[in-house]
Enzyme design. Structure first.
Site, PDB file in Angstrom:
ATOM      1  N   CYS A 189       0.503  -5.808  47.337  1.00 43.67           N
ATOM      2  CA  CYS A 189       1.805  -6.257  46.800  1.00 43.67           C
ATOM      3  C   CYS A 189       1.438  -7.227  45.689  1.00 43.67           C
ATOM      4  CB  CYS A 189       2.615  -6.950  47.888  1.00 43.67           C
ATOM      5  SG  CYS A 189       2.811  -5.975  49.382  1.00 43.67           S
ATOM      6  N   ALA A 191       2.302  -7.765  42.211  1.00 43.14           N
ATOM      7  CA  ALA A 191       3.011  -8.334  41.063  1.00 43.14           C
ATOM      8  C   ALA A 191       3.544  -9.723  41.404  1.00 43.14           C
ATOM      9  CB  ALA A 191       4.155  -7.411  40.674  1.00 43.14           C
ATOM     10  N   GLY A 193       0.923 -10.717  39.642  1.00 46.37           N
ATOM     11  CA  GLY A 193      -0.480 -10.458  39.348  1.00 46.37           C
ATOM     12  C   GLY A 193      -1.394 -11.664  39.244  1.00 46.37           C
ATOM     13  N   SER A 194      -0.929 -12.838  39.646  1.00 49.20           N
ATOM     14  CA  SER A 194      -1.837 -13.980  39.474  1.00 49.20           C
ATOM     15  C   SER A 194      -3.053 -13.864  40.391  1.00 49.20           C
ATOM     16  CB  SER A 194      -1.113 -15.302  39.676  1.00 49.20           C
ATOM     17  OG  SER A 194      -0.097 -15.164  40.612  1.00 49.20           O
ATOM     18  N   LYS A 195      -2.835 -13.308  41.583  1.00 53.66           N
ATOM     19  CA  LYS A 195      -3.997 -13.171  42.474  1.00 53.66           C
ATOM     20  C   LYS A 195      -4.858 -11.989  42.042  1.00 53.66           C
ATOM     21  CE  LYS A 195      -1.411 -15.273  46.216  1.00 53.66           C
ATOM     22  NZ  LYS A 195      -0.066 -15.006  45.685  1.00 53.66           N
ATOM     23  N   ASP A 221       2.196  -2.376  43.388  1.00 57.27           N
ATOM     24  CA  ASP A 221       3.474  -3.035  43.700  1.00 57.27           C
ATOM     25  C   ASP A 221       4.562  -1.972  43.662  1.00 57.27           C
ATOM     26  OD1 ASP A 221       4.379  -6.206  43.764  1.00 57.27           O
ATOM     27  OD2 ASP A 221       6.018  -4.852  43.249  1.00 57.27           O
ATOM     28  N   ASP A 277      -0.409  -9.689  50.357  1.00 57.97           N
ATOM     29  CA  ASP A 277       0.401 -10.882  50.033  1.00 57.97           C
ATOM     30  C   ASP A 277       1.849 -10.399  49.989  1.00 57.97           C
ATOM     31  OD1 ASP A 277       0.724 -13.571  49.188  1.00 57.97           O
ATOM     32  OD2 ASP A 277       0.861 -12.937  47.108  1.00 57.97           O
ATOM     33  N   CYS A 330       4.332 -16.750  51.117  1.00 56.85           N
ATOM     34  CA  CYS A 330       4.705 -18.085  50.625  1.00 56.85           C
ATOM     35  C   CYS A 330       5.946 -18.538  51.394  1.00 56.85           C
ATOM     36  CB  CYS A 330       4.909 -18.105  49.118  1.00 56.85           C
ATOM     37  SG  CYS A 330       6.090 -16.904  48.507  1.00 56.85           S
TER      38      CYS A 330
HETATM   39  C1  LIG Z   1       4.875 -12.415  47.130  1.00 54.41           C
HETATM   40  S1  LIG Z   1       5.071 -11.229  45.905  1.00 54.41           S
HETATM   41  C2  LIG Z   1       3.398 -10.926  45.455  1.00 54.41           C
HETATM   42  C3  LIG Z   1       2.785 -11.963  44.573  1.00 54.41           C
HETATM   43  C4  LIG Z   1       1.463 -11.526  44.011  1.00 54.41           C
HETATM   44  N1  LIG Z   1       0.519 -11.203  45.066  1.00 54.41           N
HETATM   45  C5  LIG Z   1       0.860 -12.549  43.090  1.00 54.41           C
HETATM   46  O1  LIG Z   1       0.018 -13.312  43.505  1.00 54.41           O
HETATM   47  O2  LIG Z   1       1.231 -12.589  41.907  1.00 54.41           O
HETATM   48  C6  LIG Z   1       5.463  -9.819  46.794  1.00 54.41           C
HETATM   49  C7  LIG Z   1       5.513  -8.553  45.989  1.00 54.41           C
HETATM   50  O3  LIG Z   1       5.692  -7.484  46.897  1.00 54.41           O
HETATM   51  C8  LIG Z   1       6.402  -6.467  46.237  1.00 54.41           C
HETATM   52  N2  LIG Z   1       6.908  -5.566  47.283  1.00 54.41           N
HETATM   53  C9  LIG Z   1       8.063  -5.633  47.978  1.00 54.41           C
HETATM   54  N3  LIG Z   1       8.114  -4.635  48.869  1.00 54.41           N
HETATM   55  C10 LIG Z   1       6.974  -3.929  48.738  1.00 54.41           C
HETATM   56  C11 LIG Z   1       6.441  -2.773  49.355  1.00 54.41           C
HETATM   57  N4  LIG Z   1       7.101  -2.160  50.321  1.00 54.41           N
HETATM   58  N5  LIG Z   1       5.255  -2.317  48.934  1.00 54.41           N
HETATM   59  C12 LIG Z   1       4.570  -2.928  47.937  1.00 54.41           C
HETATM   60  N6  LIG Z   1       5.031  -4.014  47.323  1.00 54.41           N
HETATM   61  C13 LIG Z   1       6.198  -4.518  47.720  1.00 54.41           C
HETATM   62  C14 LIG Z   1       7.437  -7.206  45.440  1.00 54.41           C
HETATM   63  O4  LIG Z   1       7.857  -6.408  44.352  1.00 54.41           O
HETATM   64  C15 LIG Z   1       6.656  -8.444  45.004  1.00 54.41           C
HETATM   65  O5  LIG Z   1       6.141  -8.246  43.724  1.00 54.41           O
END
Ligand SMILES: C[S@@+](CC[C@H](N)C(=O)[O-])C[C@H]1O[C@@H](n2cnc3c(N)ncnc32)[C@H](O)[C@@H]1O
Length: 795
Positions: A189, A191, A193-195, A221, A277, A330
Site C-alpha cells: 500500500c 502511495a 510513496g515516501s516509504k 497501491d 503499511d 498511522c
Molecule cells: C497509509 S497509506 C500508505 C502510505 C505509504 N506507505 C507511504 O509511506 O507513503 C495507505 C494506502 O493504502 C492504499 N490502499 C487502500 N486500500 C488498499 C488496498 N485494498 N490495496 C492496496 N492499497 C490500498 C491507499 O490508497 C493509501 O494510499
C-alpha cells in the site's frame, strides 16, 4: 555521478490537494452556526476536541492516566516539520553539511524566540544524520519571513530529489525491515510513496555509479491517482529497479508459472521483504491533519480491521520463507493494530513469528504493544465477543478482540460474517491460549492476549514530539497453512470496483492524512497524464501457443493511428493501462549504441529496454530496466500479464521533439533522469568542461560556440554531431573517470550553440552546489563565472 537526482522533468503540474490552511477550516464547518452567513469564506482554527476520541482512548488505556493531559496537549499542537536527506544523492554530504553548519546556527534565534532551544536537529535514531526534525511546523516554515531562506532551500532540494519532506514517525517502518540491496521488496500500500523512496535508497545503497543492484521494489497501491503521486515521488530517484502496480493488495497476483521454464529464471513472484503499511483511520496524524478531529469515530477503525487483516495475510503469503514483513499503521487504535497482528498470528500458527526488535534503534522511544483492549461501536463497549448482540455482529467481529474467540460458544461452528471477520476459532487457525481474566459466565470478561503482542511498537506523540505510529515486525519461518496462501476471494474487496476512486470515510481520512506533499509542485494527476503517450494507438496483443501474451512491434506505420481513432490502451487484460513492451527493434537500438558509443557488453541494452507502445515507429520514451525487473516482466508475460503495471523502469531515452531539431543518426536523446546510470558507458558525444564554462552554461542555459571562455572548447563543441550530448564538469577539457561525484548534464548541440536540457530548478540547484565548491576571491565574489552572457541561441 550519483543517483537520486533528476534533471529535466517535463510537464510538471501542480498537485491540486494543496494542504494550505491545514490548521484552518471554513466557518461553515464549525458546530456553532450562529455565525452570520456571508459570501466571503471566513476561516478559523480547527477544533481540536472530540469527546468520542477522548473517551475511546482513555478507556483503551493507550497512555497512563497521569500522562493523559500531556498526551492531549501535544496532540493539539501542530506537527513539527521533519525531512530526510536522500542518502543516494551525489550531494548528500553537502546537504548535511549545510544543515549542520548553516541552518542549525542561523535559525537558532528564531527557535529561541518560539521557546525552543534548537531550530533543527538530526533525529537521533535515524542513521548518519540523514533525518531531521525542526521545531517549526510546516505552516511556520511557509509563512515566517525569517525562515524564508530555509523554506526555499527545502523546496528546491525536495524538488530535485536531494531531500524528502516526511513525517518523522513515517520514516520508522523501513528501518525495521532489514532490507538488503539484493532483496525483492513488495510495498503493498505504497502511495504517496515516501516509504517506497526509502526502500529504494536502501536497495541502491551500495551500488557503484552505473551499476544496478540485484534487488528491486514493487510498489503497489489500489488508488490510481495516489499511484501517480507515488510515480512522481519516485521519479526523483534515479532507479531502474522499480515497478509500480495498481492492484487491491489482498488480490495481488502471485504470478506463479505452472511448470519450470528454461527461459525465465523465476517461476513465481515472491518477496524477501514486504511492507504492509495499510489504510487506517489515521488518527496518528491528527497533528498534521487536524480535520480528523471533527471526523473521528470508533467506527473508522472497526470498518478497516478486516481489510487490514486480509492485506496482511496476502503480504505474508507473498513473502518467501525466511522473509520479513512489517505491518504498520498511522493509527493508535488497537483494533487496527494489535488486534490485526493477533489475528494474523492466529491464522498463521507456527509459520509466522512476531519479532522482538527491542534492541534495534534504541534511541527511538516507543511503547510495547497492548495485551488487552476493548471494542466499541454505536451500541457501546464490548470486552468480549460473546457480549456483542447479534444485530451488532455485522460491524464488530470476533477477530477484533484479544482472544479472537467467541468464548461463550467456542465449540460452535461459526461462519465468516459479512465484514470478512471470522467468528469463532474454527477457521483452521491454531488455538491460542489467550487467557481470560474473570471469565465467569454472563459476567463482563477482560480478555488478555497471550500472544507476545508486547513485541509490537507504538510511538505516541508526547514521547518525542512526533505523530503516532504502530509497527510490528513479522518473520515467516515456514510456509503458511495451505488455505492461507491464496489471494482473498473478491468478497473481501476493499471497494466494489477495484479501480473506483470511491472511498469510505475512513479511507478519505487517510488520503487527507498522508498525502505528504504539501506545497511541493506535485503533478496533478489524471489517468490521461499517467498514460501520456496519448497519440500512440495500440496494437491488440496476441497469445502465442504457450499462452504467453505477446505484443508485436511493427516497423511500419501505425494502422490504428491511420484510422484516426485512439483505442483504449490495453495491457494484456488490463484496460486503460498502456502495454509494457520489450523493445526489440535492432536498427533503433544500434543507432542509439552507435551514436553514444555504448558497448553492449559493458551496458546491456538488448532485453533491458521497454516502451509503453506496441508501435516502435511512434515510441516517444524508452525505459531501462534492471535485470531483476526484466525477469519479473518476463515472468509476468509468461503468466498472461497478471500484473497491472502503471510504471516501470527508468526513463533513459526520449525522442527528440521537432523544437529541438533533428539529428539524423539518432532520433533519441538521453533523458536527464537516466543519465546518471548510463554516464559511465557513453564514449561519444561527450564534452569535458572546466568550471567557468560549465557555470556559464548553467547560468545562461546556452552558449554560442565562439563564446566559450576556453577557446579549445569552442572547437570541441563544434566537433560534436548535431543532437544530444553530455557535458561533464572536469578540471580541464580532457576525459575524467566517472565516479559518484561526477557532475554531468544532458545538452543539445545545435547549429551554432550548446544548450542545456535540464529544468530551471535543476540548473539553480547545481549552481548553488557549485558556488560552494568555487573558491571565493578576496573581495568575496565567486570565481569561475565570467558573468558575460553573450548572445544566446536556444536549441
Ligand atoms: C497509509 S497509506 C500508505 C502510505 C505509504 N506507505 C507511504 O509511506 O507513503 C495507505 C494506502 O493504502 C492504499 N490502499 C487502500 N486500500 C488498499 C488496498 N485494498 N490495496 C492496496 N492499497 C490500498 C491507499 O490508497 C493509501 O494510499
Amino acid at each position: 555521478m550519483g543517483r537520486g537526482r533528476q534533471r529535466g522533468r517535463s510537464q510538471r503540474k501542480h498537485f491540486k490537494e494543496s494542504r494550505e490552511n491545514v490548521w484552518k477550516r471554513p466557518k461553515s464547518d464549525a458546530p456553532d452556526n450562529n455565525a452570520v452567513a456571508d459570501d466571503k469564506p471566513t476561516w478559523e482554527p480547527f477544533l481540536t476536541d472530540n469527546p468520542n476520541f477522548e473517551e475511546y482512548y482513555k478507556e483503551q488505556g493507550i497512555v497512563k492516566a497521569e500522562e493523559w493531559d500531556l498526551f492531549m496537549e501535544i496532540l493539539r499542537k501542530p506537527l513539527p516539520a521533519a525531512f530526510r536527506v536522500n542518502s543516494n544523492s551525489q550531494f548528500c554530504d553537502e546537504i548535511i553539511s549545510i544543515l549542520e553548519n548553516d541552518f542549525v546556527k542561523s535559525l537558532q534565534a528564531e527557535a529561541i524566540e518560539g521557546g525552543e532551544l534548537e531550530a533543527i536537529k538530526p533525529l537521533p535514531w535515524y542513521p548518519k544524520n540523514l533525518a531531521w526534525h525542526s521545531n517549526f511546523s510546516r505552516k511556520e516554515i511557509r509563512k515566517n519571513k525569517i525562515l524564508e531562506r530555509f523554506h526555499e532551500f527545502l523546496k528546491l532540494e525536495n524538488e530535485v530529489g536531494n531531500m524528502t519532506r516526511q513525517e518523522a514517525v513515517s520514516m520508522v517502518p523501513p528501518l525495521f525491515l532489514d532490507v538488503h540491496p539484493d532483496h525483492f521488496v513488495l510495498d503493498m500500500c505504497a502511495a504517496p510513496g515516501s516509504k517506497t523512496f526509502q526502500l529504494l535508497e536502501i536497495i541502491h545503497g551500495a551500488s557503484e555509479p552505473g551499476t544496478l543492484p540485484n534487488g528491486m521494489v514493487v510498489a503497489n497501491d489500489v488508488d490510481f491517482q495516489r499511484s501517480n503521486l507515488l510515480i512522481h515521488q519516485t521519479k526523483r530517484m534515479c532507479t531502474a529497479n522499480l515497478i509500480v502496480t495498481n492492484h487491491e493488495g489482498q488480490q495481488f497476483p502471485g504470478c506463479r508459472l505452472k511448470g519450470p521454464s528454461d527461459d525465465i529464471p523465476i517461476n513465481q513472484l515472491s518477496f524477501d521483504r514486504v511492507l504492509c503499511d495499510v489504510p487506517c483511520s489515521g488518527d496518528g496524524t491528527l497533528r498534521k491533519a487536524p480535520d480528523i478531529w471533527r471526523k473521528w469515530n470508533s467506527g473508522m477503525g472497526n470498518g478497516l480491521h478486516s481489510l487490514q487483516v486480509i492485506l496482511a495475510m496476502r503480504g505474508l503469503s507473498l513473502l518467501k520463507v525466511g522473509g520479513k514483513m512489517i505491518y504498520s499503521t498511522c493509527s493508535m487504535n488497537p483494533v487496527e493494530d494489535e488486534a490485526v497482528v493477533a489475528e494474523i498470528l492466529r491464522r498463521c500458527g507456527d509459520s509466522v513469528e512476531l519479532v522482538d526488535v527491542s534492541d534495534k534503534l534504541p534511541e527511538l522511544i516507543r511503547r510495547p504493544g497492548l495485551k488487552t483492549w476493548k471494542v466499541r461501536d454505536k451500541g457501546g463497549w464490548f470486552t468480549s465477543y460473546k457480549d456483542v448482540p447479534q444485530n451488532r455482529r455485522g460491524g464488530v467481529v470476533v477477530s477484533m478482540f484479544p482472544s479472537g474467540e467467541n468464548l461463550k460458544d467456542s465449540t460452535e461452528t461459526t461462519q465468516e460474517n459479512e465484514n470478512g471477520g471470522v467468528n469463532g476459532s474454527d477457521d483452521g487457525c491454531k488455538e491460542t491460549d489467550n487467557s481470560v481474566v474473570d471469565a465467569i459466565p454472563d459476567e463482563p470478561v477482560v480478555e488478555v492476549s497471550d500472544l507476545p503482542l508486547e513485541r509490537c511498537m507504538r510511538i505516541v506523540p508526547h514521547d518525542q514530539n512526533t505523530g503516532a505510529f504502530f509497527i510490528a515486525v513479522l518473520h515467516k519461518v515456514s510456509p503458511l497453512p495451505d488455505f492461507q496462501e491464496k489471494p482473498n476471494p473478491r468478497k473481501h474487496s476493499s471497494k466494489k470496483n477495484a479501480d473506483s476512486t470511491e472511498k469510505s470515510p475512513a479511507e478519505e481520512a487517510v488520503v487527507i492524512a498522508d498525502a505528504e506533499p504539501v506545497e511541493s509542485p506535485v503533478e496533478k494527476v489524471t489517468e490521461a497524464d499517467a498514460n501520456d503517450e496519448k497519440d500512440d494507438s495500440l496494437e491488440p496483443e496476441k497469445q502465442n501457443t504457450e499462452g504467453e501474451t505477446i505484443t508485436e512491434e511493427k516497423k511500419g506505420g501505425n494502422t490504428n493511428q491511420a484510422a484516426g481513432k485512439r483505442k483504449v490502451p490495453m495491457q494484456g487484460k488490463w484496460k486503460g493501462f498502456d502495454p509494457v513492451v520489450f523493445l526489440k527493434d535492432e536498427t533503433l537500438i544500434d543507432s542509439i549504441k552507435e551514436f553514444y558509443g555504448i558497448k553492449d557488453e559493458s551496458f546491456p541494452l538488448y532485453g533491458r529496454l521497454v516502451t509503453r507502445n506496441t508501435d516502435t515507429s511512434s515510441v516517444k520514451r524508452i525505459y531501462y530496466v534492471s535485470k531483476s525487473v526484466k525477469e519479473v516482466l518476463q515472468l509476468n508475460f509468461a503468466v498472461g500479464q497478471q500484473l497491472k503495471i502503471a510504471s516501470v523502469g527508468l526513463k533513459m531515452f526520449e525522442r527528440q521533439s521537432a523544437k529541438e531539431g533533428s539529428s539524423k543518426p539518432c532520433s533519441f536523446r538521453i533523458s536527464s533522469e537516466g543519465l546518471p546510470v548510463i554516464l559511465p558507458y557513453i564514449t561519444k558525444q561527450v564534452l569535458y568542461t572546466p568550471m567557468a564554462d560549465f557555470k556559464h552554461l548553467l547560468e545562461h542555459k546556452s552558449i554560442r560556440f565562439p563564446d566559450f571562455v576556453n577557446p579549445q572548447l569552442s572547437q570541441k563543441a563544434t566537433d560534436l554531431v548535431l543532437g544530444c550530448c553530455v557535458v561533464i564538469l572536469s578540471d580541464g577539457e580532457e576525459a575524467v573517470k566517472v565516479d559518484a561525484k561526477t557532475i554531468a548534464i544532458s545538452c543539445w548541440r545545435g547549429n551554432n550553440s550548446l544548450a542545456v536540457m535540464i529544468t530551471p530548478a535543476d540548473c539553480q540547484e547545481l549552481l548553488e552546489r557549485l558556488a560552494e565548491k568555487t573558491p571565493k576571491t578576496e573581495d568575496g565574489s565567486v570565481n569561475g563565472s565570467n558573468g558575460d552572457s553573450g548572445a544566446m541561441e536556444t536549441a
